[in-house]
Design a protein around this motif. Structure first.
Motif, PDB file in Angstrom:
ATOM      1  N   LEU A  43      10.186  53.833  47.723  1.00  0.00           N
ATOM      2  CA  LEU A  43      10.703  52.500  47.488  1.00  0.00           C
ATOM      3  C   LEU A  43      11.817  52.921  46.505  1.00  0.00           C
ATOM      4  N   ALA A  44      11.875  53.786  45.627  1.00  0.00           N
ATOM      5  CA  ALA A  44      12.922  54.273  44.618  1.00  0.00           C
ATOM      6  C   ALA A  44      13.979  54.732  45.384  1.00  0.00           C
ATOM      7  N   MET A  45      13.847  55.352  46.633  1.00  0.00           N
ATOM      8  CA  MET A  45      14.930  55.981  47.320  1.00  0.00           C
ATOM      9  C   MET A  45      15.423  54.648  48.131  1.00  0.00           C
ATOM     10  N   PHE A  46      14.888  54.010  48.485  1.00  0.00           N
ATOM     11  CA  PHE A  46      15.011  52.698  49.343  1.00  0.00           C
ATOM     12  C   PHE A  46      16.361  51.898  48.510  1.00  0.00           C
ATOM     13  N   VAL A  47      15.851  51.570  47.267  1.00  0.00           N
ATOM     14  CA  VAL A  47      16.456  50.771  46.248  1.00  0.00           C
ATOM     15  C   VAL A  47      17.684  51.326  46.081  1.00  0.00           C
ATOM     16  N   ALA A  48      17.730  52.777  45.680  1.00  0.00           N
ATOM     17  CA  ALA A  48      18.975  53.363  45.321  1.00  0.00           C
ATOM     18  C   ALA A  48      19.999  53.256  46.497  1.00  0.00           C
ATOM     19  N   VAL A  49      19.620  53.865  47.557  1.00  0.00           N
ATOM     20  CA  VAL A  49      20.354  53.785  48.720  1.00  0.00           C
ATOM     21  C   VAL A  49      21.070  52.562  49.262  1.00  0.00           C
ATOM     22  N   THR A  50      20.272  51.590  48.954  1.00  0.00           N
ATOM     23  CA  THR A  50      20.544  50.033  49.223  1.00  0.00           C
ATOM     24  C   THR A  50      21.610  49.607  48.232  1.00  0.00           C
ATOM     25  N   VAL A  51      21.554  49.695  46.870  1.00  0.00           N
ATOM     26  CA  VAL A  51      22.414  49.186  46.039  1.00  0.00           C
ATOM     27  C   VAL A  51      23.623  50.068  46.141  1.00  0.00           C
ATOM     28  N   PHE A  52      23.742  51.260  46.523  1.00  0.00           N
ATOM     29  CA  PHE A  52      25.075  52.173  46.519  1.00  0.00           C
ATOM     30  C   PHE A  52      25.791  51.753  47.747  1.00  0.00           C
ATOM     31  N   SER A  53      24.826  51.481  48.905  1.00  0.00           N
ATOM     32  CA  SER A  53      25.747  51.187  50.061  1.00  0.00           C
ATOM     33  C   SER A  53      26.062  49.705  50.143  1.00  0.00           C
ATOM     34  N   PHE A  54      25.434  48.633  49.411  1.00  0.00           N
ATOM     35  CA  PHE A  54      26.007  47.267  49.448  1.00  0.00           C
ATOM     36  C   PHE A  54      27.337  47.466  48.447  1.00  0.00           C
ATOM     37  N   LEU A  55      27.093  48.205  47.357  1.00  0.00           N
ATOM     38  CA  LEU A  55      28.308  48.239  46.541  1.00  0.00           C
ATOM     39  C   LEU A  55      29.562  48.692  47.108  1.00  0.00           C
ATOM     40  N   GLY A  56      29.479  49.505  47.817  1.00  0.00           N
ATOM     41  CA  GLY A  56      30.521  50.054  48.726  1.00  0.00           C
ATOM     42  C   GLY A  56      31.200  48.985  49.626  1.00  0.00           C
ATOM     43  N   ASP A  57      30.194  48.322  50.270  1.00  0.00           N
ATOM     44  CA  ASP A  57      30.649  46.961  51.103  1.00  0.00           C
ATOM     45  C   ASP A  57      31.360  46.075  50.366  1.00  0.00           C
ATOM     46  N   ALA A  58      30.879  45.682  49.061  1.00  0.00           N
ATOM     47  CA  ALA A  58      31.286  44.585  48.385  1.00  0.00           C
ATOM     48  C   ALA A  58      32.556  45.082  47.795  1.00  0.00           C
ATOM     49  N   LEU A  59      32.848  46.398  47.366  1.00  0.00           N
ATOM     50  CA  LEU A  59      34.176  46.858  46.971  1.00  0.00           C
ATOM     51  C   LEU A  59      35.314  46.672  48.041  1.00  0.00           C
ATOM     52  N   TYR A  60      34.919  46.957  49.440  1.00  0.00           N
ATOM     53  CA  TYR A  60      35.614  46.701  50.626  1.00  0.00           C
ATOM     54  C   TYR A  60      35.958  45.483  50.732  1.00  0.00           C
ATOM     55  N   ASP A  61      35.059  44.420  50.804  1.00  0.00           N
ATOM     56  CA  ASP A  61      35.448  43.126  50.853  1.00  0.00           C
ATOM     57  C   ASP A  61      36.049  42.272  49.863  1.00  0.00           C
ATOM     58  N   THR A  62      35.823  42.815  48.518  1.00  0.00           N
ATOM     59  CA  THR A  62      36.621  42.141  47.304  1.00  0.00           C
ATOM     60  C   THR A  62      37.918  42.644  47.071  1.00  0.00           C
ATOM     61  N   PHE A  63      38.118  43.895  47.222  1.00  0.00           N
ATOM     62  CA  PHE A  63      39.520  44.403  47.020  1.00  0.00           C
ATOM     63  C   PHE A  63      40.251  44.987  47.996  1.00  0.00           C
ATOM     64  N   GLY A  64      39.746  44.444  49.440  1.00  0.00           N
ATOM     65  CA  GLY A  64      40.371  44.816  50.531  1.00  0.00           C
ATOM     66  C   GLY A  64      40.620  46.587  50.721  1.00  0.00           C
ATOM     67  N   ILE A  65      39.620  47.240  50.219  1.00  0.00           N
ATOM     68  CA  ILE A  65      40.015  48.599  50.208  1.00  0.00           C
ATOM     69  C   ILE A  65      39.430  49.068  51.804  1.00  0.00           C
ATOM     70  N   LYS A  66      40.238  49.754  52.355  1.00  0.00           N
ATOM     71  CA  LYS A  66      39.869  50.080  53.943  1.00  0.00           C
ATOM     72  C   LYS A  66      39.268  51.347  53.863  1.00  0.00           C
ATOM     73  N   ALA A  67      38.197  51.698  54.689  1.00  0.00           N
ATOM     74  CA  ALA A  67      37.483  52.893  54.708  1.00  0.00           C
ATOM     75  C   ALA A  67      36.861  53.069  56.146  1.00  0.00           C
ATOM     76  N   ASP A  68      37.140  54.206  56.529  1.00  0.00           N
ATOM     77  CA  ASP A  68      36.540  54.598  57.953  1.00  0.00           C
ATOM     78  C   ASP A  68      34.991  54.689  57.885  1.00  0.00           C
ATOM     79  N   ARG A  69      34.256  53.800  58.731  1.00  0.00           N
ATOM     80  CA  ARG A  69      32.777  53.664  58.666  1.00  0.00           C
ATOM     81  C   ARG A  69      32.128  54.669  59.600  1.00  0.00           C
ATOM     82  N   GLN A  70      33.073  55.608  60.093  1.00  0.00           N
ATOM     83  CA  GLN A  70      32.380  56.736  61.107  1.00  0.00           C
ATOM     84  C   GLN A  70      31.614  57.445  60.552  1.00  0.00           C
ATOM     85  N   ILE A  71      30.316  57.708  60.599  1.00  0.00           N
ATOM     86  CA  ILE A  71      29.346  58.640  60.195  1.00  0.00           C
ATOM     87  C   ILE A  71      29.087  59.855  60.921  1.00  0.00           C
TER      88      ILE A  71
END
Length: 295
Positions: free
Chosen positions: A267-295
């Motif tokens: 659960l700790a790993m799930f929460v950490a991964v989810t928060v940082f992933s959503f934070l990156g998406d929020a930065l992308y949506d809010t500031f218009g920062i473009k990032a290649d999503r290919q993994i």
């Protein structure tokens, strides 16, 4: 314009001014909330020695596999160690590992991508074909092979993942450099006699950092998962080190009878991964920062 129309217009302008702060707050709210959660996770890792109630490696053979209780909020594992303390220390170790992975990947990727994108020609072809060679293999499989060759340890796992990951940042930086180097201010800097290295460092790379930061924020979660995966397979952190992947691996045989041994680290790993992933998406949506999503 009549007096009534002027009044209506002024009222509308006043209402718009009142709504503007609310709109700005609503726009930045996801970034603020997720940023605060990410800061809390980071602080838990930094302050692990002060927050953890017990020694994460202290054995208590008289209290193995005890369920969550007042004296052990997350219960104990098969050797009586406090799972809460081990999970807290695991936060520090997982974040440090993810940070080291990204430091290696970003350092190599930025240099390679900048040289390839700005220099072009033969250097671009050689560097990008090398990156394509790494990207031809699944990241986890290649990281497993490298770690097995180097020897099972958390240090080797971090090094292997960083080596596997640099081509993603190289391609990302190269694409930005190819776009930025055509701007007029770059041409002006060259005309003023600034060296290629100076133009690249002072005028081109600063335009790439927004994209890189957005990508890094998302990749923290992926780095945590990859590091934990190698530890789960026995190639990363070795017991009794309190690392989330290693904790889940050693507690796996007890999951069906003693659910807390696996649930809380997972659960700790799930929460950490989810928060940082959503934070990156929020930065992308809010500031218009473009990032290649290919993994």
């Amino acid at each position: 314009m009549s007096a009534s129309e002027a009044v209506v217009r002024r009222v509308g302008q006043a209402a718009s001014l009142l709504r503007s702060p609310r709109r700005r707050t609503a726009r930045f709210l996801p970034v603020i909330v997720l940023g605060a959660l990410a800061a809390v996770i980071v602080m838990i890792g930094v302050l692990a020695p002060l927050i953890a109630r017990k020694d994460p490696n202290a054995l208590n053979i008289a209290r193995p596999l005890r369920p969550p209780a007042a004296d052990a909020w997350f219960g104990t594992d098969e050797t009586g160690r406090d799972i809460l303390s081990r999970t807290i220390w695991g936060t520090r170790l997982s974040l440090l590992s993810a940070g080291a992975v990204l430091l290696i990947a970003v350092s190599i990727g930025v240099i390679v991508g900048a040289v390839a994108g700005y220099g072009g020609g033969l250097a671009d072809q050689v560097l990008m074909r090398t990156a394509d060679l790494f990207l031809a293999f699944p990241a986890l499989i290649l990281a497993i092979a490298l770690t097995a060759a180097l020897g099972p340890s958390l240090r080797n796992a971090v090094l292997s993942i960083g080596i596997v990951w640099w081509p993603i940042y190289a391609r990302l930086v190269r694409s930005r450099v190819l776009s930025v180097r055509e701007n007029l201010y770059v041409e002006a800097a060259r005309a003023l006699g600034l060296s290629d290295a100076g133009v690249l460092v002072r005028h081109v790379l600063p335009q790439c950092w927004g994209t890189i930061v957005s990508r890094i924020t998302v990749d923290i979660g992926y780095a945590i998962i990859l590091t934990a995966s190698l530890s789960f397979l026995g190639l990363g952190s070795q017991p009794p080190t309190p690392e989330w992947g290693s904790m889940i691996a050693t507690s796996r045989p007890y999951f069906f009878s003693y659910w807390w041994t696996v649930t809380f680290p997972g659960l700790a790993m799930f929460v950490a991964v989810t928060v940082f992933s959503f934070l990156g998406d929020a930065l992308y949506d809010t500031f218009g920062i473009k990032a290649d999503r290919q993994i």
